[in-house]
Design a protein around this motif. Structure first.
Motif, mmCIF file in Angstrom:
data_model
loop_
_atom_site.group_PDB
_atom_site.id
_atom_site.type_symbol
_atom_site.label_atom_id
_atom_site.label_comp_id
_atom_site.label_asym_id
_atom_site.label_seq_id
_atom_site.Cartn_x
_atom_site.Cartn_y
_atom_site.Cartn_z
ATOM 1 N N TYR A 1 0.825 -1.212 0.000
ATOM 2 C CA TYR A 1 0.000 0.000 0.000
ATOM 3 C C TYR A 1 0.859 1.261 0.000
ATOM 4 O O TYR A 1 0.483 2.281 -0.582
ATOM 5 C CB TYR A 1 -0.920 -0.007 1.225
ATOM 6 N N ASN A 2 2.027 1.198 0.649
ATOM 7 C CA ASN A 2 2.891 2.384 0.769
ATOM 8 C C ASN A 2 4.140 2.285 -0.097
ATOM 9 O O ASN A 2 5.099 3.034 0.132
ATOM 10 C CB ASN A 2 3.303 2.578 2.233
ATOM 11 N N ALA A 3 4.149 1.379 -1.077
ATOM 12 C CA ALA A 3 5.354 1.174 -1.897
ATOM 13 C C ALA A 3 5.772 2.448 -2.618
ATOM 14 O O ALA A 3 6.960 2.799 -2.649
ATOM 15 C CB ALA A 3 5.111 0.049 -2.899
ATOM 16 N N THR A 4 4.828 3.149 -3.200
ATOM 17 C CA THR A 4 5.152 4.373 -3.950
ATOM 18 C C THR A 4 5.772 5.416 -3.043
ATOM 19 O O THR A 4 6.803 6.026 -3.372
ATOM 20 C CB THR A 4 3.892 4.938 -4.611
ATOM 21 N N ALA A 5 5.168 5.632 -1.862
ATOM 22 C CA ALA A 5 5.682 6.638 -0.931
ATOM 23 C C ALA A 5 7.058 6.248 -0.394
ATOM 24 O O ALA A 5 7.942 7.102 -0.235
ATOM 25 C CB ALA A 5 4.693 6.823 0.221
ATOM 26 N N ILE A 6 7.260 4.950 -0.118
ATOM 27 C CA ILE A 6 8.550 4.495 0.409
ATOM 28 C C ILE A 6 9.669 4.741 -0.599
ATOM 29 O O ILE A 6 10.748 5.235 -0.250
ATOM 30 C CB ILE A 6 8.475 3.003 0.790
ATOM 31 N N VAL A 7 9.424 4.406 -1.862
ATOM 32 C CA VAL A 7 10.446 4.617 -2.896
ATOM 33 C C VAL A 7 10.711 6.108 -3.100
ATOM 34 O O VAL A 7 11.857 6.528 -3.281
ATOM 35 C CB VAL A 7 10.016 3.947 -4.214
ATOM 36 N N ASP A 8 9.668 6.928 -3.044
ATOM 37 C CA ASP A 8 9.860 8.378 -3.177
ATOM 38 C C ASP A 8 10.723 8.925 -2.051
ATOM 39 O O ASP A 8 11.600 9.782 -2.273
ATOM 40 C CB ASP A 8 8.503 9.087 -3.193
#
Length: 416
Positions: A345-352
Motif C-alpha cells: 500500500y505504501n510502496a510508492t511513498a517508500i520509494v519516493d
C-alpha cells in the motif's frame, strides 16, 4: 470451556516456555521466514500488477484495441460498418480513422510520423487523446482548416509552438510537366499531447481532421478503417475472429495482440516466474519448520509416552503436533499478510522517500515506461499466497507429527 484435548495440548505446548531455547529459536526463524516470504510475495506481485496496469493504461490510451478494415485498406461504406460493429456485444466505442506515413518538416528539421485522420467528436469513444492534451484541445481540429496535433517530443525536436506552420510530405507523387513531385501540405499546429515515454507515441504520431485526411490522401468519402474499443482487452483475439465472420466479405479485423502481444505475454510470464521463485522463501521456512518440530518431538518423547499410557491414541498425538506446527504457519502467514499489505500500500511513498534521501532516481520512464513505483493489490493474489503458505506449513507438520504418533511408550520411558 470444552476444547478438543489434542487442540488444548497443542496450544499449551506452543505457549509453554521450553528448556531448549535452540528449538524455540528454530521455530521463531521458521515463523519469520514464512512471514517474510508472504510479505515479499504480496509486495512484489502488487508492484508487478501496478506496472501491468500502468502500461496497459498508457498503451491503450492511444493504441487501438481492435481495427476493422479490408485488404485494400479502403472502407467506402464505413457508416454502415460502424453501426454493425457498435451493436456487437462487448464493444463500447467505434470511430473511423485514416492512417498513413509521412514526413514533418520545419525549417531544416525532418521527422517521420504516422499521420492519423480522426473525427474529434468521436475520438473520445476509442482513445484518451483528450486526457493527454497539454496544450490546445482535440476539438481545435476543424474540417478544412488543416490543423494538426503532435506529441511533445516532436514539438521539442522541431522547435514548435502553438500556431506554427508545419509542412507534411506524404508518400504520394503528383505528376507534373517536370516529372513526378512529392506532395506537400502546410498545417497549423493547434495542439500538443503527451502519453509518456516507452511506446514512442509522443515522437511518432500526428493527428489531423478526418476530412482533411480524406482530401490529402484523395480518399473521397472513404476511410482506412475503424478503431474499436472493447470492455475486455483480453477477449480481443476471440472477438476479432467472431466479428470478421459477421462483417461483409473481404473485411479484416485486427487486434492489439498481433503486434504487441509478445510484450504483454512477457510481462505475464515474468510475474509467474517471480511468483514461483519467491515461493522458495516460504518453502525454506517450511523445511525449517520440519526440523524444529522433529526436535520438539524428540524433546517431548516422555510426555508422549505418558499420554499413550493414559490411553491417548496415535491419531491424538498426531493431531497435537499438527496443531503446534500449523499454529506457527498461521501466525507467520498472518504477520506476512499484514506486513505485505502495509508495504504494498505504501510502496510508492517508500520509494519516493528513498529517492529523496539518496538523491537518485531509481526508475526512468525511458526504461520502465514510468518514473515511479506503482502498486495494485489484487484480492486473488492475496488469497493464493496465503493459501499456499498455509498449505506448505500444514504439509511440513505431517512428517514430525507422524513420527510423534509412532513413539512407543516403553522405549521412550526406558531411560527416564
Amino acid at each position: 470451556m470444552f476444547k478438543p484435548l489434542s487442540l488444548y495440548i497443542g496450544l499449551r505446548y506452543t505457549r509453554t516456555k521450553r528448556h531448549n531455547h535452540y528449538i524455540s529459536f528454530i521455530s521463531l526463524v521458521s515463523m519469520l521466514g514464512i512471514a517474510l516470504g508472504v510479505a515479499v510475495l504480496i509486495t512484489v506481485l502488487s508492484v508487478m500488477n501496478g506496472f501491468d496496469k500502468e502500461i496497459h493504461e498508457r498503451f491503450f490510451s492511444l493504441a487501438p484495441q481492435m481495427t476493422v478494415t479490408n485488404y485494400q485498406e479502403r472502407v467506402n461504406d464505413w457508416q454502415s460498418v460502424q453501426q454493425q460493429v457498435a451493436e456487437y456485444p462487448g464493444v463500447i466505442g467505434v470511430a473511423p480513422f485514416i492512417g498513413s506515413q509521412g514526413l514533418l518538416t520545419h525549417f531544416d528539421e525532418v521527422l517521420p510520423v504516422m499521420v492519423s485522420g480522426i473525427l474529434p467528436q468521436q475520438e473520445s469513444a476509442i482513445s484518451d487523446l483528450a486526457d493527454t492534451m497539454t496544450e490546445g484541445r482535440v476539438e481545435d481540429l476543424r474540417a478544412g482548416e488543416f490543423g494538426m496535433i503532435v506529441g511533445r517530443v516532436i514539438a521539442q525536436q522541431l522547435n514548435l509552438s502553438l500556431g506554427d506552420k508545419i509542412t507534411l510530405m506524404i508518400p504520394e507523387a503528383t505528376p507534373t510537366p517536370a516529372g513526378l513531385l512529392p506532395r506537400f501540405k502546410r498545417f497549423t499546429l493547434v495542439g500538443l499531447f503527451t502519453a509518456g515515454d516507452g511506446f514512442d507515441f509522443d515522437r511518432g504520431i500526428a493527428f489531423i481532421h478526418l476530412n482533411d485526411a480524406q482530401r490529402l490522401f484523395r480518399l473521397d468519402d472513404a476511410v482506412t478503417g475503424l478503431q474499436v474499443r472493447i470492455d475486455d482487452i483480453y477477449a480481443a483475439p476471440q472477438m476479432s475472429l467472431e466479428l470478421m465472420q459477421q462483417l461483409p466479405e473481404g473485411s479484416y479485423v485486427g487486434n492489439w495482440t498481433q503486434k504487441y502481444g509478445a510484450l504483454f505475454s512477457a510481462i505475464k510470464l515474468e510475474k509467474t516466474m517471480m511468483f514461483l521463485i519467491l515461493i522458495l522463501i516460504i518453502a525454506v521456512a517450511a523445511f525449517n519448520l520440519v526440523s524444529s518440530l522433529v526436535m520438539v518431538v524428540n524433546d517431548k518423547q516422555a510426555d508422549i509416552a505418558i499420554l499413550r499410557t493414559l490411553g491417548a491414541e496415535p491419531r491424538m498425538i498426531l493431531a497435537i503436533f499438527m496443531v503446534q506446527g500449523s499454529l506457527v504457519g498461521i501466525i507467520g502467514t498472518f504477520l506476512g499478510l499484514v506486513g505485505g499489505l502495509l508495504l504494498a500500500y505504501n510502496a510508492t511513498a517508500i520509494v519516493d522517500i528513498l529517492q529523496n534521501l539518496l538523491q537518485t532516481q531509481f526508475l526512468s520512464s525511458s526504461v520502465y515506461f514510468i518514473d515511479y513505483l506503482p502498486s495494485k493489490i489484487e484480492l486473488t493474489d492475496i488469497i493464493k499466497i496465503c493459501m499456499l503458505a498455509l498449505a506448505l506449513s500444514f504439509l511440513a507438520t505431517i512428517y514430525p507429527a507422524w513420527r510423534a504418533s509412532r513413539v512407543q511408550p516403553a522405549e521412550a520411558l526406558r531411560y527416564e
